[in-house]
Design an enzyme around this catalytic site. Structure first.
Site, PDB file in Angstrom:
ATOM      1  N   ASP A  12       1.265  -1.165   0.048  1.00 48.60           N
ATOM      2  CA  ASP A  12      -0.452  -0.133   0.255  1.00 48.60           C
ATOM      3  C   ASP A  12       0.926   1.026   0.228  1.00 48.60           C
ATOM      4  O   ASP A  12       2.048   1.086   0.120  1.00 48.60           O
ATOM      5  CB  ASP A  12      -0.945   0.292   1.517  1.00 48.60           C
ATOM      6  N   SER A  13       0.023   2.641  -0.034  1.00 52.50           N
ATOM      7  CA  SER A  13       1.218   3.711  -0.491  1.00 52.50           C
ATOM      8  C   SER A  13       1.015   3.857   1.355  1.00 52.50           C
ATOM      9  O   SER A  13       2.614   4.617   1.578  1.00 52.50           O
ATOM     10  CB  SER A  13      -0.025   4.701  -0.685  1.00 52.50           C
ATOM     11  N   TYR A  44      -1.047   8.422  -2.869  1.00 53.42           N
ATOM     12  CA  TYR A  44      -1.154   7.810  -3.852  1.00 53.42           C
ATOM     13  C   TYR A  44      -2.238   8.164  -4.340  1.00 53.42           C
ATOM     14  O   TYR A  44      -2.478   9.183  -6.296  1.00 53.42           O
ATOM     15  CB  TYR A  44      -1.066   6.454  -3.736  1.00 53.42           C
ATOM     16  N   GLY A  45      -3.701   9.381  -3.991  1.00 50.39           N
ATOM     17  CA  GLY A  45      -5.236   9.356  -4.039  1.00 50.39           C
ATOM     18  C   GLY A  45      -4.676  10.441  -5.139  1.00 50.39           C
ATOM     19  O   GLY A  45      -6.017  11.048  -5.723  1.00 50.39           O
ATOM     20  N   CYS A  75      -4.552  -1.160  -1.695  1.00 49.20           N
ATOM     21  CA  CYS A  75      -4.487  -0.124  -1.433  1.00 49.20           C
ATOM     22  C   CYS A  75      -5.769   0.443  -2.779  1.00 49.20           C
ATOM     23  O   CYS A  75      -5.731  -0.656  -4.320  1.00 49.20           O
ATOM     24  CB  CYS A  75      -3.326   0.543  -2.504  1.00 49.20           C
ATOM     25  N   THR A  77      -6.806   2.520  -4.680  1.00 49.53           N
ATOM     26  CA  THR A  77      -6.280   3.509  -5.388  1.00 49.53           C
ATOM     27  C   THR A  77      -5.467   2.781  -6.578  1.00 49.53           C
ATOM     28  O   THR A  77      -5.822   2.608  -7.578  1.00 49.53           O
ATOM     29  CB  THR A  77      -5.710   4.883  -5.360  1.00 49.53           C
ATOM     30  N   GLU A 152      -2.454   8.829   8.376  1.00 50.86           N
ATOM     31  CA  GLU A 152      -1.070   9.089   8.455  1.00 50.86           C
ATOM     32  C   GLU A 152      -0.058   9.273   9.565  1.00 50.86           C
ATOM     33  O   GLU A 152       1.151   9.614  10.717  1.00 50.86           O
ATOM     34  CB  GLU A 152      -0.315   9.133   7.324  1.00 50.86           C
ATOM     35  N   CYS A 186     -11.398   3.014   0.456  1.00 49.77           N
ATOM     36  CA  CYS A 186      -9.246   2.515   0.588  1.00 49.77           C
ATOM     37  C   CYS A 186      -8.752   1.848   1.756  1.00 49.77           C
ATOM     38  O   CYS A 186     -10.168   2.421   2.393  1.00 49.77           O
ATOM     39  CB  CYS A 186      -9.526   4.671   0.492  1.00 49.77           C
ATOM     40  N   THR A 187      -8.502   1.135   2.330  1.00 54.81           N
ATOM     41  CA  THR A 187      -7.846   0.702   3.029  1.00 54.81           C
ATOM     42  C   THR A 187      -7.156   1.526   3.868  1.00 54.81           C
ATOM     43  O   THR A 187      -7.245   0.987   5.467  1.00 54.81           O
ATOM     44  CB  THR A 187      -6.637   0.052   2.767  1.00 54.81           C
ATOM     45  N   HIS A 188      -6.971   2.847   4.110  1.00 57.45           N
ATOM     46  CA  HIS A 188      -6.983   3.744   5.316  1.00 57.45           C
ATOM     47  C   HIS A 188      -8.397   3.592   6.153  1.00 57.45           C
ATOM     48  O   HIS A 188      -8.135   3.753   7.374  1.00 57.45           O
ATOM     49  CB  HIS A 188      -6.299   4.979   4.921  1.00 57.45           C
TER      50      HIS A 188
HETATM   51  N1  DGL Z   1      -4.793   3.034   1.505  1.00 56.66           N
HETATM   52  C1  DGL Z   1      -4.505   3.705  -0.345  1.00 56.66           C
HETATM   53  C2  DGL Z   1      -5.750   3.521  -0.750  1.00 56.66           C
HETATM   54  O1  DGL Z   1      -7.036   2.267  -0.631  1.00 56.66           O
HETATM   55  C3  DGL Z   1      -4.662   5.014   0.455  1.00 56.66           C
HETATM   56  C4  DGL Z   1      -3.944   5.872  -0.945  1.00 56.66           C
HETATM   57  C5  DGL Z   1      -3.357   7.447  -0.802  1.00 56.66           C
HETATM   58  O2  DGL Z   1      -2.360   6.890  -0.399  1.00 56.66           O
HETATM   59  O3  DGL Z   1      -3.928   8.238  -0.894  1.00 56.66           O
HETATM   60  O4  DGL Z   1      -6.384   4.197  -1.565  1.00 56.66           O
END
Ligand code: DGL
Length: 271
Positions: A12-13, A44-45, A75, A77, A152, A186-188
């Site tokens: 993931d990012s 990344y998004g 992720c 994204t 984050e 989004c996994t966050h």
């Molecule tokens: N966990 C990422 C997702 O599921 C986050 C993307 C990001 O870094 O913006 O989209």
């Protein structure tokens, strides 16, 4: 090493993909897992498709270089924007399909909300998959670009007025739209689940893309006879592209991770 006993690679990012790792470790406690969080380049998004492709391919190259039997793009994204143009590992799973399958089963009134990063929502990938599942679904989408930086930076409490205000601004419209199911695309976002639930209401089904992906991967490995035959408990190796200290603090705090793991910084630009 026998192919089945190779680790599962997850990336993931940043921290978000650990929501997949945590669930995987519960469902498949004997699997070794290698996780890469691209903490030096998160988020990344808000980036272009070209950059997301480049980063994802480097993430996969790193995991393949360590030796994995499958790669999970944990992720939303990457799964929405880049998954069809990635350097093919033998097995590659994203998070969109598992979340869509579950949301389709849960909704009773066919009104489904989707939240994700700007790139994810802009790609319309979740809506395409949902419409393929059932063309009668009515879909409401919303990007929530401040959610990843909140997580984050450790701001996740549903009692924190800043977290609640941002969540309210993004999600309040879902209340009038009458959705009964909301995909956390989004996994966050599962890390913000309590705040999200406080705003949209407890009666709305929240689909946790991290959890659903872990269940999907476990089924896939089982059906493909790819499960490890180790029965001494899995080993966890985490890699990041920025300093390890802050990752460790946040990972331990939010995910209440208590299994031992190794943590190392790598230079992702070499892949
Ligand atoms: N966990 C990422 C997702 O599921 C986050 C993307 C990001 O870094 O913006 O989209």
């Amino acid at each position: 090493m026998k192919e089945n006993n190779l680790p599962i690679g997850v990336f993931d990012s940043g921290l978000g993909g650990l929501t997949v790792v945590c669930e995987l470790s519960k469902i498949l406690p004997n699997e070794d897992i290698i996780y890469f969080g691209d903490t030096g380049r998160v988020p990344y998004g808000s980036r272009s498709k070209k950059i997301i492709n480049k980063y994802s391919n480097q993430d996969i190259s790193f995991l393949k270089s360590v030796g994995v039997k499958a790669v999970v793009a944990a992720c939303g994204t990457v799964s929405s924007v880049a998954i069809n143009s990635l350097r093919e590992p033998k097995v590659l799973t994203g998070v969109v399909e598992p979340a869509v399958i579950t949301a389709s089963k849960l909704t009773k009134n066919f009104k489904i909300g989707v939240i994700g990063t700007s790139a994810t929502i802009g790609s319309k990938t979740y809506s395409k998959y949902l419409k393929n599942a059932n063309s009668n679904f009515v879909i409401f989408e919303k990007s929530c670009p401040l959610f990843v930086p909140l997580v984050e930076n450790g701001l996740t409490s549903s009692k924190d007025p800043i977290v609640l205000e941002i969540t309210r601004r993004y999600l309040i419209d879902f209340k009038n739209q009458g959705i009964d199911t909301l995909i956390l695309g989004c996994t966050h976002y599962p890390i913000l689940k309590n705040a999200i639930s406080k705003i949209v209401g407890k009666d709305i089904n929240l689909v946790d893309s991290g959890r659903e992906t872990a269940i999907f991967v476990a089924k896939y490995l089982k059906n493909s006879k790819m499960l490890s035959n180790n029965n001494n408990g899995g080993k966890y190796s985490f890699f990041v592209s920025d300093e390890i200290e802050s990752f460790k603090v946040e990972a331990d705090k939010f995910l209440k991770w208590n299994a031992p793991y190794s943590l190392e910084k790598i230079d992702i630009e070499l892949y």
